[in-house]
Scaffold this motif. Sequence first.
Motif, PDB file in Angstrom:
ATOM      1  N   SER A 159       0.828  -1.209   0.000  1.00 44.82           N
ATOM      2  CA  SER A 159       0.000   0.000   0.000  1.00 44.82           C
ATOM      3  C   SER A 159       0.858   1.253   0.000  1.00 44.82           C
ATOM      4  CB  SER A 159      -0.928   0.020   1.214  1.00 44.82           C
ATOM      5  OG  SER A 159      -1.795  -1.067   1.189  1.00 44.82           O
ATOM      6  N   ILE A 160       1.896   1.280   0.831  1.00 47.74           N
ATOM      7  CA  ILE A 160       2.805   2.428   0.872  1.00 47.74           C
ATOM      8  C   ILE A 160       3.498   2.590  -0.465  1.00 47.74           C
ATOM      9  CG2 ILE A 160       4.938   3.308   1.901  1.00 47.74           C
ATOM     10  CD1 ILE A 160       3.949   2.027   4.556  1.00 47.74           C
ATOM     11  N   PHE A 161       3.959   1.489  -1.041  1.00 51.81           N
ATOM     12  CA  PHE A 161       4.638   1.548  -2.335  1.00 51.81           C
ATOM     13  C   PHE A 161       3.715   2.113  -3.414  1.00 51.81           C
ATOM     14  CE2 PHE A 161       7.700   0.657  -5.428  1.00 51.81           C
ATOM     15  CZ  PHE A 161       7.024   0.208  -6.542  1.00 51.81           C
ATOM     16  N   LEU A 162       2.474   1.654  -3.464  1.00 51.80           N
ATOM     17  CA  LEU A 162       1.532   2.142  -4.471  1.00 51.80           C
ATOM     18  C   LEU A 162       1.226   3.621  -4.268  1.00 51.80           C
ATOM     19  CD1 LEU A 162      -0.890  -0.897  -4.753  1.00 51.80           C
ATOM     20  CD2 LEU A 162       0.833  -0.155  -6.404  1.00 51.80           C
ATOM     21  N   LEU A 163       1.119   4.057  -3.022  1.00 53.91           N
ATOM     22  CA  LEU A 163       0.895   5.464  -2.727  1.00 53.91           C
ATOM     23  C   LEU A 163       2.055   6.308  -3.242  1.00 53.91           C
ATOM     24  CD1 LEU A 163      -0.741   7.709  -1.345  1.00 53.91           C
ATOM     25  CD2 LEU A 163       0.535   7.190   0.744  1.00 53.91           C
ATOM     26  N   LEU A 164       3.281   5.856  -2.997  1.00 53.93           N
ATOM     27  CA  LEU A 164       4.445   6.587  -3.480  1.00 53.93           C
ATOM     28  C   LEU A 164       4.508   6.585  -5.008  1.00 53.93           C
ATOM     29  CD1 LEU A 164       7.121   5.408  -0.905  1.00 53.93           C
ATOM     30  CD2 LEU A 164       6.062   7.661  -1.080  1.00 53.93           C
ATOM     31  N   ALA A 165       4.125   5.487  -5.614  1.00 57.31           N
ATOM     32  CA  ALA A 165       4.124   5.413  -7.080  1.00 57.31           C
ATOM     33  C   ALA A 165       3.163   6.422  -7.667  1.00 57.31           C
ATOM     34  CB  ALA A 165       3.757   4.003  -7.540  1.00 57.31           C
ATOM     35  N   VAL A 166       1.986   6.545  -7.090  1.00 52.53           N
ATOM     36  CA  VAL A 166       1.002   7.507  -7.585  1.00 52.53           C
ATOM     37  C   VAL A 166       1.488   8.927  -7.353  1.00 52.53           C
ATOM     38  CG1 VAL A 166      -1.337   8.382  -7.222  1.00 52.53           C
ATOM     39  CG2 VAL A 166      -0.943   5.937  -7.356  1.00 52.53           C
ATOM     40  N   SER A 167       2.072   9.201  -6.182  1.00 52.88           N
ATOM     41  CA  SER A 167       2.565  10.553  -5.910  1.00 52.88           C
ATOM     42  C   SER A 167       3.737  10.893  -6.815  1.00 52.88           C
ATOM     43  CB  SER A 167       2.959  10.707  -4.441  1.00 52.88           C
ATOM     44  OG  SER A 167       4.111   9.947  -4.151  1.00 52.88           O
ATOM     45  N   GLY A 208      23.030 -14.767  -0.144  1.00 53.24           N
ATOM     46  CA  GLY A 208      22.829 -14.357  -1.530  1.00 53.24           C
ATOM     47  C   GLY A 208      21.422 -14.637  -2.028  1.00 53.24           C
ATOM     48  N   PHE A 209      20.944 -13.756  -2.899  1.00 49.79           N
ATOM     49  CA  PHE A 209      19.621 -13.885  -3.502  1.00 49.79           C
ATOM     50  C   PHE A 209      19.711 -13.545  -4.988  1.00 49.79           C
ATOM     51  CE2 PHE A 209      18.748 -12.659   0.875  1.00 49.79           C
ATOM     52  CZ  PHE A 209      17.681 -13.463   1.235  1.00 49.79           C
ATOM     53  N   ILE A 210      18.811 -14.082  -5.757  1.00 52.35           N
ATOM     54  CA  ILE A 210      18.516 -13.573  -7.085  1.00 52.35           C
ATOM     55  C   ILE A 210      17.376 -12.597  -6.839  1.00 52.35           C
ATOM     56  CG2 ILE A 210      17.582 -14.102  -9.367  1.00 52.35           C
ATOM     57  CD1 ILE A 210      20.458 -15.062  -8.946  1.00 52.35           C
ATOM     58  N   LYS A 211      17.470 -11.391  -7.411  1.00 51.52           N
ATOM     59  CA  LYS A 211      16.493 -10.352  -7.103  1.00 51.52           C
ATOM     60  C   LYS A 211      15.979  -9.709  -8.382  1.00 51.52           C
ATOM     61  CE  LYS A 211      16.154  -6.057  -4.442  1.00 51.52           C
ATOM     62  NZ  LYS A 211      16.948  -4.988  -3.830  1.00 51.52           N
ATOM     63  N   THR A 212      14.679  -9.541  -8.469  1.00 52.46           N
ATOM     64  CA  THR A 212      14.065  -8.826  -9.580  1.00 52.46           C
ATOM     65  C   THR A 212      12.887  -8.030  -9.039  1.00 52.46           C
ATOM     66  OG1 THR A 212      13.159  -9.006 -11.815  1.00 52.46           O
ATOM     67  CG2 THR A 212      12.554 -10.750 -10.263  1.00 52.46           C
ATOM     68  N   GLY A 213      12.660  -6.860  -9.622  1.00 50.98           N
ATOM     69  CA  GLY A 213      11.566  -6.050  -9.117  1.00 50.98           C
ATOM     70  C   GLY A 213      11.419  -4.751  -9.869  1.00 50.98           C
ATOM     71  N   PHE A 214      10.658  -3.852  -9.280  1.00 51.35           N
ATOM     72  CA  PHE A 214      10.456  -2.556  -9.899  1.00 51.35           C
ATOM     73  C   PHE A 214      10.591  -1.456  -8.863  1.00 51.35           C
ATOM     74  CE2 PHE A 214       6.368  -4.159  -8.608  1.00 51.35           C
ATOM     75  CZ  PHE A 214       5.704  -3.065  -8.086  1.00 51.35           C
ATOM     76  N   THR A 215      10.862  -0.255  -9.355  1.00 55.49           N
ATOM     77  CA  THR A 215      11.111   0.906  -8.517  1.00 55.49           C
ATOM     78  C   THR A 215      10.372   2.090  -9.088  1.00 55.49           C
ATOM     79  OG1 THR A 215      13.326   0.050  -8.016  1.00 55.49           O
ATOM     80  CG2 THR A 215      12.940   2.385  -7.564  1.00 55.49           C
ATOM     81  N   THR A 216       9.898   2.957  -8.225  1.00 60.68           N
ATOM     82  CA  THR A 216       9.341   4.228  -8.669  1.00 60.68           C
ATOM     83  C   THR A 216      10.233   5.343  -8.139  1.00 60.68           C
ATOM     84  OG1 THR A 216       7.358   5.600  -8.773  1.00 60.68           O
ATOM     85  CG2 THR A 216       7.737   4.441  -6.720  1.00 60.68           C
ATOM     86  N   TRP A 217      10.419   6.356  -8.960  1.00 58.28           N
ATOM     87  CA  TRP A 217      11.300   7.485  -8.652  1.00 58.28           C
ATOM     88  C   TRP A 217      10.438   8.722  -8.444  1.00 58.28           C
ATOM     89  CZ3 TRP A 217      16.328   6.125  -8.177  1.00 58.28           C
ATOM     90  CH2 TRP A 217      16.671   4.863  -8.680  1.00 58.28           C
ATOM     91  N   PHE A 218      10.766   9.518  -7.429  1.00 62.05           N
ATOM     92  CA  PHE A 218       9.955  10.690  -7.127  1.00 62.05           C
ATOM     93  C   PHE A 218      10.781  11.746  -6.409  1.00 62.05           C
ATOM     94  CE2 PHE A 218       9.621   7.533  -3.834  1.00 62.05           C
ATOM     95  CZ  PHE A 218       9.723   8.240  -2.647  1.00 62.05           C
ATOM     96  N   LEU A 219      10.220  12.939  -6.280  1.00 60.73           N
ATOM     97  CA  LEU A 219      10.850  14.068  -5.603  1.00 60.73           C
ATOM     98  C   LEU A 219      12.274  14.315  -6.101  1.00 60.73           C
ATOM     99  CD1 LEU A 219       9.625  13.512  -1.936  1.00 60.73           C
ATOM    100  CD2 LEU A 219       8.661  15.034  -3.657  1.00 60.73           C
ATOM    101  N   SER A 220      12.393  14.612  -7.393  1.00 63.74           N
ATOM    102  CA  SER A 220      13.715  14.903  -7.953  1.00 63.74           C
ATOM    103  C   SER A 220      14.294  16.143  -7.283  1.00 63.74           C
ATOM    104  CB  SER A 220      13.617  15.095  -9.470  1.00 63.74           C
ATOM    105  OG  SER A 220      12.742  16.154  -9.781  1.00 63.74           O
ATOM    106  N   VAL A 221      15.612  16.143  -7.145  1.00 65.09           N
ATOM    107  CA  VAL A 221      16.321  17.234  -6.496  1.00 65.09           C
ATOM    108  C   VAL A 221      17.100  17.990  -7.564  1.00 65.09           C
ATOM    109  CG1 VAL A 221      18.090  17.809  -4.800  1.00 65.09           C
ATOM    110  CG2 VAL A 221      16.501  15.928  -4.354  1.00 65.09           C
ATOM    111  N   GLY A 222      16.795  19.247  -7.762  1.00 65.20           N
ATOM    112  CA  GLY A 222      17.458  20.063  -8.771  1.00 65.20           C
ATOM    113  C   GLY A 222      16.738  19.999 -10.105  1.00 65.20           C
ATOM    114  N   LYS A 223      17.258  20.758 -11.046  1.00 61.55           N
ATOM    115  CA  LYS A 223      16.609  20.840 -12.353  1.00 61.55           C
ATOM    116  C   LYS A 223      17.515  20.346 -13.471  1.00 61.55           C
ATOM    117  CE  LYS A 223      13.508  24.457 -10.936  1.00 61.55           C
ATOM    118  NZ  LYS A 223      12.902  25.751 -11.226  1.00 61.55           N
ATOM    119  N   ARG A 224      18.515  19.547 -13.124  1.00 63.60           N
ATOM    120  CA  ARG A 224      19.381  18.968 -14.152  1.00 63.60           C
ATOM    121  C   ARG A 224      18.597  17.984 -15.000  1.00 63.60           C
ATOM    122  NH1 ARG A 224      24.506  16.345 -11.796  1.00 63.60           N
ATOM    123  NH2 ARG A 224      23.587  16.299  -9.750  1.00 63.60           N
TER     124      ARG A 224
END
Length: 152
Positions: A7-15, A65-81
């Motif tokens: 739920s937290i992850f989905l909220l952050l993805a939408v924001s 050790g693990f094999i890992k696969t998944g997805f990430t959402t990026w938000f709140l960029s810092v700066g205007k580069r």
Amino acid sequence: MKQLGISIFLLLAVSGTQAQTYFSTHEFSINGFRNPSVGAEYRYKHVSVHAGYYPTAFKSGENTGFIKTGFTTWFLSVGKRTNPSSFYAGASYLRGLDRDYKDKNALGIETGFRWMVWKGLNLRIGVIAVAATGESLKINPTPGISYSFFIK
């Protein structure tokens, strides 16, 4: 616990979709250490997918050790580069390779910050919560170093 994390992850993805103005359209990263894994990652605007080998130490001096696969959402960029530093949150499937997690499935929920150091070189610092059946919830730091190639 899993439902709260999702739920937290989905909220952050939408924001993240609302404040997304400075991210490049396409990015391919080679990840050299732990976060999100030793492997590769592809990002389209504010969402990325990754896969690779994930080493961690739940106990001092004892790597798991693990094999890992998944997805990430990026938000709140810092700066205007063109390629800014930013915060991230992600969810991953982990498959244990050894120790107490051998052949076990696990869920990882993580969050942190990626600092764009120079051109494509970036450093990450974050935290991951790993949950697996029959194991206690583990929370660990997740440092990382990557190099990203930006595709227009």
